[in-house]
Design a protein around this motif. Structure first.
Motif, short mmCIF file in Angstrom:
data_model
loop_
_atom_site.label_atom_id
_atom_site.label_comp_id
_atom_site.label_asym_id
_atom_site.label_seq_id
_atom_site.Cartn_x
_atom_site.Cartn_y
_atom_site.Cartn_z
N LYS A 27 43.15 42.74 35.49
CA LYS A 27 42.31 43.90 35.21
C LYS A 27 41.67 44.43 36.48
O LYS A 27 41.63 45.62 36.72
CB LYS A 27 41.20 43.50 34.21
CG LYS A 27 41.29 44.27 32.90
CD LYS A 27 40.07 44.07 32.07
CE LYS A 27 40.33 43.11 30.95
NZ LYS A 27 39.16 42.65 30.26
N THR B 294 41.79 48.14 38.19
CA THR B 294 40.64 48.97 38.49
C THR B 294 40.62 49.37 39.94
O THR B 294 40.36 50.51 40.30
CB THR B 294 39.33 48.22 38.17
OG1 THR B 294 39.55 47.39 37.04
CG2 THR B 294 38.23 49.19 37.86
N VAL C 61 32.92 44.82 41.24
CA VAL C 61 33.58 45.02 39.96
C VAL C 61 33.43 43.74 39.15
O VAL C 61 33.78 42.67 39.63
CB VAL C 61 35.09 45.31 40.15
CG1 VAL C 61 35.75 45.59 38.81
CG2 VAL C 61 35.28 46.47 41.10
N TYR C 62 32.93 43.84 37.95
CA TYR C 62 32.73 42.66 37.13
C TYR C 62 34.02 42.26 36.41
O TYR C 62 34.95 43.05 36.32
CB TYR C 62 31.62 42.89 36.11
CG TYR C 62 30.25 42.74 36.70
CD1 TYR C 62 29.43 43.84 36.86
CD2 TYR C 62 29.79 41.51 37.13
CE1 TYR C 62 28.17 43.71 37.41
CE2 TYR C 62 28.54 41.37 37.69
CZ TYR C 62 27.73 42.48 37.84
OH TYR C 62 26.49 42.35 38.38
N ASP C 63 33.99 41.06 35.84
CA ASP C 63 35.17 40.54 35.17
C ASP C 63 35.66 41.44 34.05
O ASP C 63 36.86 41.50 33.79
CB ASP C 63 34.87 39.16 34.57
CG ASP C 63 34.79 38.12 35.66
OD1 ASP C 63 34.29 37.02 35.39
OD2 ASP C 63 35.25 38.42 36.78
N ASN C 64 34.74 42.11 33.39
CA ASN C 64 35.19 42.95 32.27
C ASN C 64 35.63 44.33 32.72
O ASN C 64 35.83 45.23 31.93
CB ASN C 64 34.09 43.05 31.22
CG ASN C 64 32.80 43.57 31.82
OD1 ASN C 64 32.79 44.05 32.96
ND2 ASN C 64 31.73 43.48 31.08
N GLY C 65 35.73 44.51 34.02
CA GLY C 65 36.27 45.77 34.52
C GLY C 65 35.22 46.81 34.88
O GLY C 65 35.54 47.85 35.44
N VAL D 280 32.67 48.79 36.91
CA VAL D 280 32.42 48.99 38.34
C VAL D 280 30.94 49.24 38.53
O VAL D 280 30.45 50.35 38.28
CB VAL D 280 33.22 50.19 38.87
CG1 VAL D 280 32.98 50.34 40.37
CG2 VAL D 280 34.69 50.00 38.57
N THR E 252 32.50 42.30 45.61
CA THR E 252 33.96 42.26 45.55
C THR E 252 34.54 42.69 46.90
O THR E 252 35.53 42.17 47.36
CB THR E 252 34.48 43.18 44.44
OG1 THR E 252 33.66 43.03 43.30
CG2 THR E 252 35.91 42.86 44.10
#
Lengths: 385, 514, 327
Positions: free
Chosen positions: A370, A374, B13-17, B19, B58
């Motif tokens: 994922k 992104t 950017v977090y793990d769940n996408g 931003v 990130t």
């Protein structure tokens, strides 16, 4: 079938069986060290209880009390309350039921019925104080119930010594309950059963309370899983805030969880004084409280699993008894095994660790993909504002 | 002159996408008071968490005093003279002020804690920086303002040169805020550098030297405070909202369903969180509350739904005042609630999906059967709900813990919507769930609004509020600052001014539209 | 027997001395419980740990002839067992209470099992030639009338208990580690944010509590009596926990509460001769503990309510002013 194999229930059973296996194996290893004839000793342990009728009877009797205690603890633990006052409730139930049968001038059937009711009522009321203190003052129910257990035991001793024990008693006990007031054997007094009955009654004293207990198991199951009260209990146990949010009266549920468990603990007391010992005496209840807690935990708070757990533990206890009598290994070994099994069963990380690692790995791979996506969109993002 | 703090091209950017930070450049000069502003989800908290070592970027670089730093935890940031005061204080209630200040690094004498030194250190720091505290007072007994000063002293004890304050005035009374500002000025005069996160633009003007505005994870700009007005800042903070492609037919609203009058709420720490709030909810209408989180929205909903007691005022549903009732009594008046915090209040993860679906109705027909619950009915109804609301699960007998966030929210929505409520309170209904579920929830909201339910919508997503609501009120510091009877006709920049307390309608103006 | 005879015997030096002696095996596990509770990991296995200490001390002293080595081994055995419990809780996520319960069972049955294996006797270890610690007769003090009987002549563990009580106080309130321990118990998040390793602190707290419990157990088997009996602790581990709560979780309170329990035990017999039933007297400290919890709970609730009322009053005034202003 595949769903069952993957289901949580199956994993639970697997975990318990695994823990049992490990426990029994460790027990055997210990036996190897201490015994001159470990194989014979362990054989007696594993097969002893079914080798003779009176042993089967002993096994059943012990287990029956434990079933009731286990049910009591199930109720309270389902609401996630750390109430451990079942020992106190049981002891008072034993006292009250014994006293009613010995002294209240009523015809036998009424006496026994009253004994049952009184025991359950007293046990119910005994839990009110720690229950209210927990619900409304958030007082630590573990400590209060622990304290009241001792108070109950002391009260028991006081009343026994000063009011119940006959003048010239030779031991700390009341008179024996006379034959006509005793509970009948569990095999009904019908012509077809006469032989079996004689056989059983000579070797064991398993009473008709078996039927009461079966009814109690079914009752507890229905209470916990089919009634609205049971739903409230379990929901409060699952997430107190959610229960409140959804409209459940949490305080009332907490109080009822402890008092209702008394019904079963009181019955356990009845079993002690009217079935096993047939009198009221010191030391009837020793250590049973914690055993009941042990069983409820093993049964995962499910009333239907309690008899299995209780019979299992009862079996191990009886087996250990046989082992002690016929070999040089003391029966305490079984409690050591029980303790190890308990630790292993409740170590939540043990089995799931393997399972979780696999699923965590899968999730991580997903997320990495994922993020890559992104980042790709970011780099080529025309919408700068 | 090189900046003291220089964050270069930070991406998070977090793990769940999600931003949270998108190529942010942020620098702070030594000795300045630098305000970091943005509305919900702008990314300011994340940026500061990165600076304080609580999160790893990130991508991007952290430079402190011309040295590049790599923080593995806050301990590293503290070693780099960065200190942070969070919104939730990290204090030990039974310890004294002084003991909390030195906790973790107590001065010793002969192997034992040097109590005199502890007091002296605290008093000296307190005097030096004008942060008044009572060194031997037990923390449990002191007020919030003093607790915050203790947190600041903690950072100073660890030799922080750069102090990050996260929404420091959110928990303070006006008087306490003044005291804080006095203290900040003293800190800076003595050479410290202060970064503070806020959404209160009046304060930005009052105290900061420079201000950085963020929006949706991006850095919009940094300006000298004296060169910018609050309106201009608000404009930068509230950007062109992504308007949702929602089919919302214009319907005429119906009868009044809920009437909130003069509602007030005081927190356990003594702050007035809601002040004389007034509004009405009408059948077939979505009333949206626009505002930056932390202005009383959470408490407003808790009071209306019976989870917390009000300090004053009434909440009329029908003819009955439900203020200070139990949650069940409120639900019995057909008021449903999608809670802000779904894991805490909305679901019981260890219970099954079925059990979660019936918590508000298990004691009523057709579920009730004497003292029993008819689980056949439960199964049937749950299956219907699972199907209708598209909850992804093979069976309703699985625990809720097996569901994703989006599906958990669907369970909550399924339950609350299917109770056929007269009033629905929806708090952050699409927070933290996937795109598909988000769309679904919004569609469902519109649907029951069309069917006549009165809806109160609270959301940190301004675009969502503006797209879904028929009418909007703005909430700032516990007060309704404006009402906008036609949501389709508002400009978000204008709305921003009311959300941020820069503009305010008078009671008279608002009365007929509330 | 009459009232004044009883009073005179209660106020006698012998009686007070016996109270101190009886309270020792309560004070020791109570102090251990205090340390564990202060770190946020209440130790439910104190009872079992006492028994393990008592047993190990007896066995080692019988087989090595060295009392001091025996004490060391007793401590080591309890510490090892509690390490097992701590491991299961801190690293395998077993519920602490359940782990404590399991360890209790393990200890009480394990010791009887080993007792039988070593001596063939399940009741006690009389067949083993175990040793006991000496009594200490403090020079000069022992000759003071009244005080001499009260203060001198106790066994090593009693003096140890009193010294340790003071040390525990110093430890918890005057050392860094002790302070961190209390912080971990009250607000583990805050402790973590300051770099304190919560798991490590809790592990050490549990290990320390085992040391105290084992000393309490050895006091029973190597001073009070000179042998090991099954279930020797006789509930003192649980009483220790109660004493911590009754004493408001402070060192001084814990010691005083422990002495209260000891006192009630000692006096129950005396009062028995006055026809006051011993059991009722023995109940008093337990009921008092429940009472104390009630009092603490009410105090807390009332304080919160008072605070709330005060805030609401202040704020309503403010709001009223504002309402007036805006008109």
């Amino acid at each position: 079938m595949k769903n069952f194999l993957k289901s949580k229930g199956f994993r639970e059973v697997l975990r318990i069986l695994l823990a049992l296996l490990i426990g029994l194996t460790l027990g055997f290893i210990i036996t190897l060290f201490v015994s001159d004839d470990p194989i014979a000793a362990y054989k007696a342990f594993l097969f002893g209880p079914v080798s003779r009728l009176n042993r089967i009877g002993d096994w059943l009797e012990e287990s029956l009390t434990l079933i009731l205690l286990g049910l009591a603890v199930c109720i309270v633990f389902s609401a996630s309350q750390w109430y451990i006052g079942v020992e106190g409730q049981m002891v008072l139930g034993a006292l009250v039921s014994g006293v009613v049968v010995l002294f209240v001038p009523l015809p036998p059937v009424w006496r026994i019925t009253l004994a049952f009711i009184a025991a359950m009522a007293v046990a119910f009321v005994w839990a009110i104080i720690p229950a209210i203190l927990k619900a409304y003052l958030n007082a630590n129910e573990l400590v209060t119930s622990l304290m009241l257990n001792t108070v109950a035991l002391k009260l028991f001793e006081y009343l026994l010594k000063n009011f119940i024990m006959p003048e010239k008693a030779r031991s700390l006990s009341s008179d024996m309950i006379p034959d006509e007031l005793r509970l009948p054997s569990f095999i009904p007094n019908l012509p077809i059963f006469t032989e079996v009955r004689e056989l059983w009654m000579k070797q064991t004293s398993v009473t008709a309370m078996v039927y009461v207990i079966i009814a109690a198991v079914i009752f507890a199951y229905f209470l916990l899983y089919k009634t609205s009260f049971g739903y409230e209990l379990r929901t409060v146990g699952s997430n107190k805030k959610f229960a409140r949010f959804g409209g459940i009266n949490v305080n009332r549920t907490i109080v009822l969880s402890m008092t209702v468990s008394g019904i079963f603990a009181g019955l356990a007391g009845v079993h002690l004084s009217l079935a096993i010992y047939n009198r009221v005496m010191m030391g009837m209840s020793f250590g049973l409280g914690f055993e009941g807690i042990n069983i409820a935990i093993l049964a995962g708070n499910n009333p239907l699993a309690v008899p299995i757990a209780a019979l299992l533990y009862g079996y191990l206890r009886a087996g250990a008894d046989v082992m002690e009598r016929t070999s040089d290994v003391s029966r305490e070994l079984v409690v050591v095994i029980q303790a190890l099994v308990l630790l292993l069963v409740t170590a939540e990380r043990l089995l799931p660790t393997i399972q979780r690692r696999i699923s965590d790995q899968r999730e991580e791979n997903n997320n990495n993909n994922k993020i890559k996506d992104t980042k790709r969109t970011l780099k080529g993002d025309p919408n700068e504002s | 002159m090189k900046p003291l703090i220089d964050l270069k091209n930070i991406v998070k950017v977090y793990d769940n996408g999600v931003v949270a930070n998108d190529g942010v450049n942020f620098s702070v000069n030594k000795g300045e008071i630098h305000a970091l502003v943005g509305e919900n989800g702008a990314g300011k908290s994340t940026l500061m968490k990165i600076l304080y070592g609580m999160e790893k970027p990130t991508e991007g670089e952290i430079w402190v005093n011309s040295d590049q730093k790599h923080f593995n935890s806050s301990i590293d940031a503290i070693a780099a003279t960065i200190g942070m005061v969070h919104q939730n204080f990290m204090l030990v209630p039974s310890f004294t002020v002084a003991e909390n200040v030195v906790l973790g690094d107590e001065p010793l004498k002969n192997g034992l804690i040097n109590k005199e030194e502890v007091l002296k250190i605290t008093k000296d720091l307190s005097d030096q920086f004008g942060l008044f505290v009572q060194p031997d007072a037990i923390v449990d007994s002191i007020n919030v303002g003093m607790r915050q000063r203790v947190e600041i002293l903690k950072t100073l004890y660890r030799k922080a040169e750069i102090l990050i304050l996260d929404e420091p005035t959110a928990v303070l009374t006006p008087q306490e805020t003044d005291d804080l500002f006095k203290a900040i000025r003293i800190l800076v005069k003595q050479g410290k550098t202060v970064i503070f996160i806020t959404h209160k633009l009046r304060e930005v003007k009052e105290i900061s030297d420079r201000v950085t505005v963020m929006r949706r994870g991006k850095m919009i700009g940094t300006v000298d405070t004296k060169d910018v007005t609050r309106e201009q800042m608000a404009n930068m903070m509230v950007g062109r909202e992504v308007f949702l492609d929602i089919n919302k037919p214009k319907i005429k609203r119906g009868e009044k369903r809920m009437s909130v009058k003069n509602l007030s709420y005081v927190s356990e720490t003594g702050r007035a969180i809601l002040r004389n709030v007034n509004f009405n909810l009408f059948s077939g209408e979505i009333l949206g509350i626009a505002g930056v989180e932390g202005n009383g929205q959470t408490e407003l909903i808790e009071v209306i739904t019976g989870l917390k007691p009000a300090a004053g005022g009434t909440v009329l549903v029908g003819e009955k005042d439900v203020v200070n009732s139990t949650p069940r009594e409120v639900r019995m008046r057909k008021v449903a609630h999608i809670p802000e915090d779904r894991l805490t209040n909305g679901v019981a993860v260890r219970s099954t999906i079925e059990e979660n679906l019936i918590v508000d109705r298990y004691f009523q027909k057709p579920y009730k059967n004497g003292v029993f619950i008819n689980y056949n009915v439960v199964k049937k109804e749950s299956e219907a709900l699972i199907k209708k609301f598209g909850i992804l699960t093979p069976t309703g007998k699985l625990p809720v813990s097996s569901l994703s966030g989006g599906n958990m929210q669907k369970v909550i929505v399924a339950r609350e919507f299917s109770s056929d409520p007269d009033v629905l309170i929806a708090a952050q209904p699409t927070r933290g769930i996937d795109v598909g579920a988000t769309e679904f929830v919004r569609e469902q909201l519109i649907q029951i609004r069309n069917e006549g339910t009165a809806i109160l919508l609270v959301s940190a997503d301004l675009g969502e509020v503006m797209s879904l609501s028929d009418r909007i009120v703005t909430l700032y510091e516990g007060e309704i600052t404006g009402v906008f009877p036609d949501a389709s006709k508002i400009d978000e920049k204008e709305l921003g001014l009311y959300m941020l307390g820069i503009k305010k309608q008078s009671a008279g103006e608002m009365e007929k539209y509330l | 027997m009459s009232l004044d005879v009883v009073i005179r015997s209660v106020l006698s030096a012998l009686f007070i001395s016996s109270v101190i002696r009886i309270s020792t095996p309560i004070i020791l596990p109570a102090l251990g419980g205090l340390i564990a509770i202060s770190a946020g990991v209440p130790n439910m296995a104190l009872e079992g740990l006492m028994v393990v200490g008592a047993f190990t001390g007896v066995v080692v002293s019988a087989f090595t002839g060295n009392v001091w080595l025996a004490i060391l081994c007793g401590i080591a055995a309890s510490v090892l067992i509690v390490w097992l419990m701590a491991f299961f809780h801190l690293h395998l996520n077993t519920d602490l209470f359940i782990a404590g319960l399991a360890i209790n069972l393990l200890c009480s049955s394990g010791t009887v099992f080993l007792l039988y294996t070593l001596t063939g006797d399940k009741g006690n270890s009389a067949s083993l030639a175990s040793l006991s610690v000496p009594n200490i007769h403090i020079p000069i003090i022992k000759d003071i009338p009244f005080l001499g009987t009260v203060l001198s002549g106790h066994n090593v563990f009693t003096y140890l208990a009193l010294i340790l009580a003071i040390l525990v106080y110093i430890f918890l309130y005057h050392t860094r580690f002790g302070t961190h321990l209390r912080a971990v118990g009250e607000n583990p998040e805050a402790a973590t944010s300051l770099g304190i390793n919560v798991k490590r602190v809790r592990m050490i707290a549990l290990l320390l509590s085992a040391v105290f419990a084992s000393l309490g157990g050895m006091n029973l088997s190597m001073a009070y009596l000179q042998l090991f009996q099954r279930d020797m602790a006789a509930g003192r581990g649980w009483i220790g926990i109660a004493a911590v709560h009754l004493g408001g979780r402070t060192p001084l309170g814990t010691v005083l509460a422990s002495v209260l329990f000891g006192f009630s035990d000692a006096i129950a017999n005396q009062l028995g001769s006055l026809k006051i039933p011993t059991q009722l007297v023995q109940m008093i400290p337990y009921l008092t503990t429940v009472g104390a919890l009630v009092v603490y709970g009410i105090q807390k609730k009332r304080a919160a309510q008072e605070r709330m009322k005060k805030y609401q009053r202040e704020n309503i005034d403010q709001l009223a002013e504002k309402a007036v202003e805006s008109e």
